[in-house]
Write an enzyme that holds these catalytic residues in place. Sequence first.
Site, PDB file in Angstrom:
ATOM      1  N   ARG A  23       0.798  -1.230   0.000  1.00  0.00           N
ATOM      2  CA  ARG A  23       0.000   0.000   0.000  1.00  0.00           C
ATOM      3  C   ARG A  23       0.827   1.275   0.000  1.00  0.00           C
ATOM      4  O   ARG A  23       0.272   2.360   0.056  1.00  0.00           O
ATOM      5  CB  ARG A  23      -0.965  -0.028   1.197  1.00  0.00           C
ATOM      6  CG  ARG A  23      -1.806  -1.270   1.176  1.00  0.00           C
ATOM      7  CD  ARG A  23      -3.047  -1.246   1.995  1.00  0.00           C
ATOM      8  NE  ARG A  23      -3.771  -2.462   1.686  1.00  0.00           N
ATOM      9  CZ  ARG A  23      -3.621  -3.625   2.342  1.00  0.00           C
ATOM     10  NH1 ARG A  23      -2.832  -3.690   3.394  1.00  0.00           N
ATOM     11  NH2 ARG A  23      -4.279  -4.691   1.968  1.00  0.00           N
ATOM     12  N   GLU A  55      -5.272 -15.010   9.459  1.00  0.00           N
ATOM     13  CA  GLU A  55      -5.935 -16.161   8.841  1.00  0.00           C
ATOM     14  C   GLU A  55      -5.104 -17.428   9.011  1.00  0.00           C
ATOM     15  O   GLU A  55      -5.515 -18.518   8.606  1.00  0.00           O
ATOM     16  CB  GLU A  55      -6.177 -15.899   7.347  1.00  0.00           C
ATOM     17  CG  GLU A  55      -7.416 -15.089   7.059  1.00  0.00           C
ATOM     18  CD  GLU A  55      -7.416 -13.729   7.723  1.00  0.00           C
ATOM     19  OE1 GLU A  55      -6.443 -12.982   7.503  1.00  0.00           O
ATOM     20  OE2 GLU A  55      -8.348 -13.433   8.487  1.00  0.00           O
ATOM     21  N   TRP A  89      -2.848  -4.810  10.528  1.00  0.00           N
ATOM     22  CA  TRP A  89      -2.149  -4.796   9.239  1.00  0.00           C
ATOM     23  C   TRP A  89      -2.319  -3.531   8.411  1.00  0.00           C
ATOM     24  O   TRP A  89      -1.903  -3.485   7.251  1.00  0.00           O
ATOM     25  CB  TRP A  89      -2.555  -6.015   8.424  1.00  0.00           C
ATOM     26  CG  TRP A  89      -4.035  -6.267   8.314  1.00  0.00           C
ATOM     27  CD1 TRP A  89      -4.790  -7.023   9.160  1.00  0.00           C
ATOM     28  CD2 TRP A  89      -4.952  -5.781   7.315  1.00  0.00           C
ATOM     29  NE1 TRP A  89      -6.101  -7.037   8.749  1.00  0.00           N
ATOM     30  CE2 TRP A  89      -6.229  -6.285   7.621  1.00  0.00           C
ATOM     31  CE3 TRP A  89      -4.808  -4.965   6.185  1.00  0.00           C
ATOM     32  CZ2 TRP A  89      -7.366  -5.994   6.855  1.00  0.00           C
ATOM     33  CZ3 TRP A  89      -5.939  -4.681   5.419  1.00  0.00           C
ATOM     34  CH2 TRP A  89      -7.189  -5.194   5.759  1.00  0.00           C
ATOM     35  N   ASN A 106      -8.746  -8.948  13.161  1.00  0.00           N
ATOM     36  CA  ASN A 106      -9.661 -10.015  13.606  1.00  0.00           C
ATOM     37  C   ASN A 106      -8.928 -11.085  14.418  1.00  0.00           C
ATOM     38  O   ASN A 106      -7.749 -11.350  14.196  1.00  0.00           O
ATOM     39  CB  ASN A 106     -10.346 -10.669  12.410  1.00  0.00           C
ATOM     40  CG  ASN A 106      -9.355 -11.340  11.483  1.00  0.00           C
ATOM     41  OD1 ASN A 106      -8.660 -10.667  10.740  1.00  0.00           O
ATOM     42  ND2 ASN A 106      -9.264 -12.663  11.525  1.00  0.00           N
ATOM     43  N   ASP A 150     -14.704 -12.372  10.891  1.00  0.00           N
ATOM     44  CA  ASP A 150     -13.518 -11.828  10.220  1.00  0.00           C
ATOM     45  C   ASP A 150     -13.690 -10.341   9.900  1.00  0.00           C
ATOM     46  O   ASP A 150     -13.351  -9.889   8.817  1.00  0.00           O
ATOM     47  CB  ASP A 150     -13.193 -12.618   8.936  1.00  0.00           C
ATOM     48  CG  ASP A 150     -11.906 -12.134   8.271  1.00  0.00           C
ATOM     49  OD1 ASP A 150     -11.144 -11.395   8.920  1.00  0.00           O
ATOM     50  OD2 ASP A 150     -11.675 -12.473   7.101  1.00  0.00           O
ATOM     51  N   ARG A 199     -15.156  -2.121   9.632  1.00  0.00           N
ATOM     52  CA  ARG A 199     -15.497  -3.221   8.715  1.00  0.00           C
ATOM     53  C   ARG A 199     -16.809  -3.898   9.102  1.00  0.00           C
ATOM     54  O   ARG A 199     -17.455  -4.526   8.269  1.00  0.00           O
ATOM     55  CB  ARG A 199     -14.338  -4.217   8.727  1.00  0.00           C
ATOM     56  CG  ARG A 199     -14.492  -5.382   7.796  1.00  0.00           C
ATOM     57  CD  ARG A 199     -13.118  -5.937   7.463  1.00  0.00           C
ATOM     58  NE  ARG A 199     -13.163  -7.313   7.021  1.00  0.00           N
ATOM     59  CZ  ARG A 199     -12.099  -8.002   6.613  1.00  0.00           C
ATOM     60  NH1 ARG A 199     -10.920  -7.421   6.600  1.00  0.00           N
ATOM     61  NH2 ARG A 199     -12.193  -9.255   6.235  1.00  0.00           N
TER      62      ARG A 199
END
Lengths: 274, 583
Positions: free
Chosen positions: B163, B225, B275, B293, B336, B363
Amino acid sequence: MVKSEFMRSSLAAFVIALLAVSIQGSAQDQGGIGVTPGEIMEPELIYGQYCAACHGSTGKGSIIGPSLVSMQAKALSDADLQNAIAEGSPEVGMPMFGRGLTRGELTRLVQFVRSLQSNARVKNPRTDAKAPISTDGNVIAGELLFFSKARCSQCHSVFDAGGITGPDLTHIGSRYGSGQIYEAITKPDKDVDRDFRSMNLTTADGTQLFARFRFDNKNSVQLLDKSGTLWTTYFKDDVQSADRSRDSLMPGDLLDALSEDERKDLMTFLTGLN
Amino acid sequence: MISIFANRAEALRSIGRCRSEKSVRLLIASVIAFVMAAITPPLTRAQDAAERRAGVTDEMLVGAQGASDAWLTYNRNYEGWRYAPMTQINADNVDRLRPVWVYQTGVQGGGFETTPIVYEGKIYITTANSHLMCLELGTGKMLWRYDHLLPRGVNLCCGPVNRGVAIYRNRIYFTTLDAHLICFDADSGQMLWDREVADYRDSYSLTLAPLVVKGKVIVGPGGAEFGVRGFIDAYDWETGERIWRFWTVPAPGEPGSETWPADSDAWKQGGATPWLTGTYDPDLDLLYWPGGNPSPDWNGTVREGDNLYSDTILALRPDTGELVWHFQNTPHDIFDWAGVQECILIDEVINGKKVKALVQANRNGYLYALNRENGEFLYAKPYSDGVNWAVLDEDGIPRIRPDMFEGDRRFACPGIFGGKNWPPSAYSPDTHMIYIPDQKRCTTYVTMDVTFRRGLPYYGGIPVMEEEKNATGYIKAYDVRTGEQVWSYDTKAPNWAGLLTTAGGLVFGGAPDGYLRAFDDATGEILWEFQTGSGVFAPPTSFMIGDRQYIALASGWGQPAKVVGFMNDNAGSAFYLFGIDGK
């Protein structure tokens, strides 16, 4: 003399030490996943917790991961399938499972995926009979026909050469018998792979298209363009009608253009693709 | 540098020979030369450059908003506004915007998500698969690039993306997918140091632009994850030494550990990876950096409790990493909904009182406003269509509906990608609005058993996306004072594109259909659009070159959204500079 003798022996000792370190290192790496026999997982469990999130519980795929029961996936050899799982591919978001699963777990996982493929419902299974054409022709001539007069490569590819309108045929001979291949050429509508469905679409200005279909939602639909290389989006506002078709995009009379020898050569080439 | 290599080559050759006294002497001389070269700081040229000019200082970063000829930090200012205070491009002339140059990076495979850093005639961009490029701002000519050699088996949940970089003094800070933080000389591109932030074989990764605060380069990894334990790290800008680490999952006995099972190792695999780049208030000296998450994503039974500091806005002291306050948006998340979205720091009248506020389009589908001095809750308003998972507690704070925890299937909106994901929102002090890139899609979560194994996915379920046909996306404008929607624009597919506001009364934003559009910031009317040729993820930026204002944008579709049906999903990675009349 003494000096160089000393140099040589210390160099040797150094090399031995280096080797010892690297051997020790690789031994650790091999046991690096730290799995004891009691922790070995059944393939169903492995599939359920590592694969199903992206490929779906029956292997049909999702918006995240591709289908594992498609013709494409069926056409992969066991070794290729296992390698794809073990190596992963970061560019498409597939993790590397070789670092966390044992060789045995990987092998059994491949067999589990094969069982999903066999369980996947096929409406009209293809024949078990042999092809009415022998497969002892000239394989080199057959390959040339694939890319020329027989027009196969306009839609299919072998080792990345050819089109994407139809399935990749690189390993077709390892998964399908000669009768099934012959039937697929002569009766293409009998069993159209889910990933290669077609659509009849009429645009607002009356242009009619019959093309490989990929996706639609409430706003848009996507078809492969005439060149067979680019996905094109049509907005629903710009479309008169868009109907999914059960018909294959493949004409059923392709063999008519070939002589008897040429048909034999082509079948020899296709059945030998494994 | 050349002499070092020559000596080194000579030294290596000498080791191979070692036959005579002469060669032994040569060996010793070479080794001495080699060691001398190694202990002599190899940064001489960079240090010269540093002495020539101070580069980007702390004062400049604090005042980044006013630096019209630059874009000095990820969100343009520490406060996370993404508001360009220039008026030269405005509603009267924006329809004359044309490309000045286009730079094709040639990199494919992941979405092109970069926010460029612009400073003194150079523009620094990053692409998928850990490439960094420095271009001449006026012409798009490449000046230097760095192509990171990635090892095999870098495991990523959501695309091989990056990014953007950070700039400080005369240095560029770049993160890689195998979880390294690398420092370069901004002029020459010479690598100055390379730190392994975490072990990629645990499936840690870095995709964010670092944030530099008072000489500390701050980063946070992804990897939840895969069952890693999240942290926020600060590194010394000059040496690369780590100064502090804040674990976003507390160890047993530490504050917050009571929100994890006492008798298990769940905390070691607890996720909460932070992140995305945080924001900073220089007056309060507080860093706002949310944790992501918890792991496993969709099966909460192995981690009973609220699971701090997952989905939690953290206010930290940048000098020490000390936690000052925290607010958890989604306790015991089973969806998530990594709540890492940027916290925009604004002073506005909310609930009838002027307040030092923090607003975040989380989110989980709610727009939150907090008092950023102490974390006091001000409001939470649903901004994403069809939000269905929450009940409000006595303070009006959304909490997960109890029936969501029953059975092994639950249908929730927003879905796994959330309402707003990472693409940056933007704020305009002129309209008092926050502009949010939003996805409307729902997910049926099927819970499954889960076994932790190092480096492998640790999901605990299957997301079934049966509602995808109705999925779409928006740019939504919300008045931050009230949390009420003012306008919205349907992007006709889930929207992954970041936003920019300007003092010219404009909102710029891309879309999955490949267009970059300029909207009237008050009404949402489209004033200009341009087809960039591939779907857009990245947020636009704006800056002056000389006396002219420009708009810049990275265009390129790919992972995490390169899946069928997302409109203009032909891959690409082109970087555009737009000016009035293409000049």
